[in-house]
Design an enzyme around this catalytic site. Structure first.
Site: not given
Ligand SMILES: NC(=O)c1ccc[n+]([C@@H]2O[C@H](COP(=O)([O-])OP(=O)(O)OC[C@H]3O[C@@H](n4cnc5c(N)ncnc54)[C@H](O)[C@@H]3O)[C@@H](O)[C@H]2O)c1
Length: 357
Positions: A139, A223, A233, A237, A241, A244, A260
């Protein structure tokens, strides 16, 4: 040694978990004249070994940096990427690599899904959430004025490379955020995850703990098991959720200013309570939700007066079907099921378990 977790379906690929996985990248983009490596601004140096490996394998490599977090998941970012891909004359036989958290793999994945109606992409997730959730499953998406993740595409990557070394710089709060999804995976599909956390909760709350690798691999397997049979979905799948439905509603009414994982954590406790109060889930398993999440430092309660607002927010969640309210609940450990349209007394009884004060 690396662990290879196959993801099945129409466009199968592998998730490779290990230390320093750059050497696994070139075969995934074989035949690409140019590979565009796009990194989140906080992890640009992580792109260097990847770019080096690609250059050594004879590819022209273009490196781009994008902003991090939710702001980067915008139409402007995608338009900027489309412009660069055009200037670089990227063709359908070329490839992209996304290096960063879930926000980065979502937005770069969406650019890859839409450029020339889809070019190859490899995800290199650098957060726990990215490794166990966002980068796996195909996704992609961006945020728009209408809401979060309402625009996107299903576009499975050609590979996911999980380099455990990148976690060294991940802030502990980001790790804990991702642990909410790990706990979810434990409850819906692999109770051993829960046992590993119980064994050493302090080490499970930080990157690089004793069981980090096993927790990551087992969560990816949960997953993988689900998305392999259901990319779009339609059925199984939906179990992902779990926690969620309320979690998304909390995020919406907090205007996405709550992490989140925190929203999901509260949502998991609520979902467990729904299972309990509908007579489906035993007390021990239900209680275990809040116990584990608390030990990891995740919140398990929310404002006592918020239920009406949350119910309203859940109505517009994109995952609800028509006017029906659907919740994933458990019939037991590892046994997700659907609860359709619970009545308001059931919602209130379950909400009483998360209402603080
Ligand atoms: N596509 C999907 O199936 C799916 C599933 C769950 C979540 N998501 C999406 O994922 C996003 C959230 O992802 P996230 O929690 O990874 O947040 P993010 O991508 O915003 O990263 C969080 C922070 O950590 C920093 N960062 C990343 N890796 C790092 C590292 N190794 N060292 C230091 N800093 C680092 C990033 O620069 C950012 O500031 C949301 O937008 C959500 O909608 C998508």
């Amino acid at each position: 040694v690396s662990t290879v977790i196959p993801i099945g379906g129409d466009a199968p690929y592998n998730v490779v978990v290990g230390h320093g996985v750059a050497d696994q990248l070139p075969p995934l983009v074989a035949g690409a004249a140019t590979v565009v490596v796009i990194a989140d601004r906080h992890v640009v140096e992580r792109a260097t070994p990847l770019a080096d490996a690609l250059e050594a394998a004879g590819h022209r490599v273009e490196r781009l940096e994008i902003g991090d977090g939710e702001q980067a998941k915008s139409l402007e970012s995608v338009a900027g990427l489309w412009d660069r891909l055009g200037e670089l004359r990227i063709t359908r036989s070329d490839a992209m690599v996304a290096v960063g958290g879930g926000a980065t793999t979502d937005v770069v994945g969406f650019a890859a899904a839409t450029w020339l109606r889809g070019i190859r992409i490899v995800h290199v997730p650098t957060t726990l959430l990215g490794m166990v959730d966002a980068a796996v499953g195909g996704k992609t998406g961006i945020n728009t004025a209408a809401g979060k993740n309402l625009v996107g595409a299903f576009h499975p990557p050609v590979g996911v490379l999980v380099d455990l070394d990148v976690l060294a710089t991940l802030p502990a709060a980001q790790w804990v955020n991702g642990m909410a999804e790990v706990v979810k995976a434990g409850f819906i599909g692999d109770p051993t995850i829960l046992d590993l956390i119980d064994l050493d909760p302090e080490s499970a709350a930080v990157p690089g703990g004793t069981h980090s690798r096993e927790l990551i691999e087992r969560s990816i397997l949960v997953k993988a098991d689900v998305v392999s049979v259901d990319l779009r979905e339609s059925g199984r799948r939906e179990s992902l959720n779990y926690g969620h439905t309320l979690g998304h509603a909390i995020e919406a009414i907090e205007h996405y200013q709550i992490p989140h994982g925190h929203a999901v954590s509260i949502g998991l406790v609520f979902a467990a309570a729904l299972g309990r109060h509908s007579g489906r889930l035993d007390d021990h398993t239900a209680d275990r939700h809040a116990e584990l999440l608390t030990r990891l430092g995740l919140p398990t309660s929310y404002r006592p007066d918020a239920l009406p607002q949350l119910v309203e927010a859940m109505r517009v969640d994109k995952k609800s079907r028509g006017a029906m309210q659907r919740f994933v609940v458990l019939d037991g450990l590892g046994m997700p099921a659907i609860l359709d349209d619970p009545d308001s007394s059931l919602l209130e009884a379950a909400y009483a378990e998360v209402a603080d004060g």
